[in-house]
Scaffold this motif. Structure first.
Motif, mmCIF file in Angstrom:
data_model
loop_
_atom_site.group_PDB
_atom_site.id
_atom_site.type_symbol
_atom_site.label_atom_id
_atom_site.label_comp_id
_atom_site.label_asym_id
_atom_site.label_seq_id
_atom_site.Cartn_x
_atom_site.Cartn_y
_atom_site.Cartn_z
ATOM 1 N N UNK A 1 0.682 -1.138 0.069
ATOM 2 C CA UNK A 1 -0.048 -0.051 -0.030
ATOM 3 C C UNK A 1 0.834 1.374 0.069
ATOM 4 N N UNK A 2 2.075 1.225 -0.200
ATOM 5 C CA UNK A 2 3.094 2.282 -0.209
ATOM 6 C C UNK A 2 3.373 2.419 -1.685
ATOM 7 N N UNK A 3 3.460 3.967 -2.211
ATOM 8 C CA UNK A 3 3.820 4.242 -3.605
ATOM 9 C C UNK A 3 4.756 5.382 -3.489
ATOM 10 N N UNK A 4 5.521 5.677 -4.673
ATOM 11 C CA UNK A 4 6.515 6.551 -4.674
ATOM 12 C C UNK A 4 6.522 7.033 -6.113
ATOM 13 N N UNK A 5 6.528 8.321 -6.478
ATOM 14 C CA UNK A 5 6.680 8.921 -7.694
ATOM 15 C C UNK A 5 7.991 9.331 -7.983
ATOM 16 N N UNK A 6 8.502 8.725 -9.203
ATOM 17 C CA UNK A 6 10.059 8.957 -9.777
ATOM 18 C C UNK A 6 9.691 9.835 -10.737
ATOM 19 N N UNK A 7 10.655 10.983 -10.905
ATOM 20 C CA UNK A 7 10.535 11.738 -12.039
ATOM 21 C C UNK A 7 11.543 10.940 -13.089
ATOM 22 N N UNK A 8 11.207 11.241 -14.242
ATOM 23 C CA UNK A 8 11.697 10.672 -15.508
ATOM 24 C C UNK A 8 12.865 11.623 -16.110
ATOM 25 N N UNK A 9 13.006 12.947 -15.487
ATOM 26 C CA UNK A 9 14.197 13.685 -16.148
ATOM 27 C C UNK A 9 15.039 13.070 -15.842
ATOM 28 N N UNK A 10 16.281 13.209 -16.535
ATOM 29 C CA UNK A 10 17.534 12.576 -16.734
ATOM 30 C C UNK A 10 17.732 11.014 -17.000
ATOM 31 N N UNK A 11 16.573 10.293 -17.285
ATOM 32 C CA UNK A 11 16.634 8.970 -17.407
ATOM 33 C C UNK A 11 17.204 8.667 -18.887
ATOM 34 N N UNK A 12 16.942 9.357 -19.849
ATOM 35 C CA UNK A 12 17.240 8.961 -21.196
ATOM 36 C C UNK A 12 18.664 8.487 -21.639
ATOM 37 N N UNK A 13 19.829 9.247 -21.073
ATOM 38 C CA UNK A 13 21.111 8.784 -21.341
ATOM 39 C C UNK A 13 21.375 7.586 -20.516
ATOM 40 N N UNK A 14 21.260 7.429 -19.283
ATOM 41 C CA UNK A 14 21.546 6.195 -18.594
ATOM 42 C C UNK A 14 20.656 4.955 -19.135
#
Length: 170
Positions: A145-158
């Motif tokens: 029942x726990x959640x977390x939002x992860x921003x996707x800024x900066x994910x493209x190159x990795x």
């Protein structure tokens, strides 16, 4: 605990330790998205802050034909034998069923999913996982029942580097 269960935990803990120590030899966990590339190994990580909890770790170990998905700082350990980690973004969904153990780097409770992969399983993972990170975001990770939002800024190159090593293409 049965010997088989102890062996499973020991092997799982060593893979999680490998994912942690290989990615962070200097014991620094960078903020944001990062990737550790070694021959036939790619480990994609997201941490919200420098040396913070690693909300998402995805390890693709082609030399041992294994995929691992880990998370620290999101879920709370439960007594359930299996726990689901779900990811959603831009109408896409991806989930795995794993268990709780300890993060090999920080010793914090960690969700752990590990599986051996063959070419079919790798193809399914390739078609489902990378597109999850291609939307506008955020990527929502849910454990119990726990959640977390992860921003996707900066994910493209990795992600490009991870994909090149894991799937043999960029």
């Amino acid at each position: 605990m049965a010997l088989n269960s102890l062996l499973k935990w020991a092997l799982g803990a060593s893979l999680l330790t490998l994912a942690g120590s290989a990615a962070r030899a200097a014991d620094d966990i960078p903020a944001g998205w990062s990737v550790d590339i070694q021959p036939k190994r790619a480990i994609l990580t997201y941490a919200p802050e420098l040396n913070g909890p690693r909300y998402l770790i995805v390890a693709c170990l082609r030399d041992t034909e294994e995929i691992g998905v880990y998370s620290t700082g999101v879920g709370v350990p439960s007594k359930a034998a299996a726990v689901a980690l779900g990811m959603t973004n831009a109408g896409r969904k991806y989930s795995v069923r794993g268990e709780f153990g300890l993060d090999g780097l920080t010793q914090a409770p960690a969700f752990r999913y590990e599986t051996n992969i063959d070419s079919r399983a790798l193809s399914i993972f390739r078609s489902d996982f990378p597109p999850m990170l291609g939307g506008k975001g955020p990527l929502k990770i849910t454990i119990g029942d726990k959640s977390q939002d992860l921003p996707l800024a900066g994910v493209a190159e990795p992600l490009k580097k991870f994909s090149a090593t894991c799937f043999g293409r960029s």
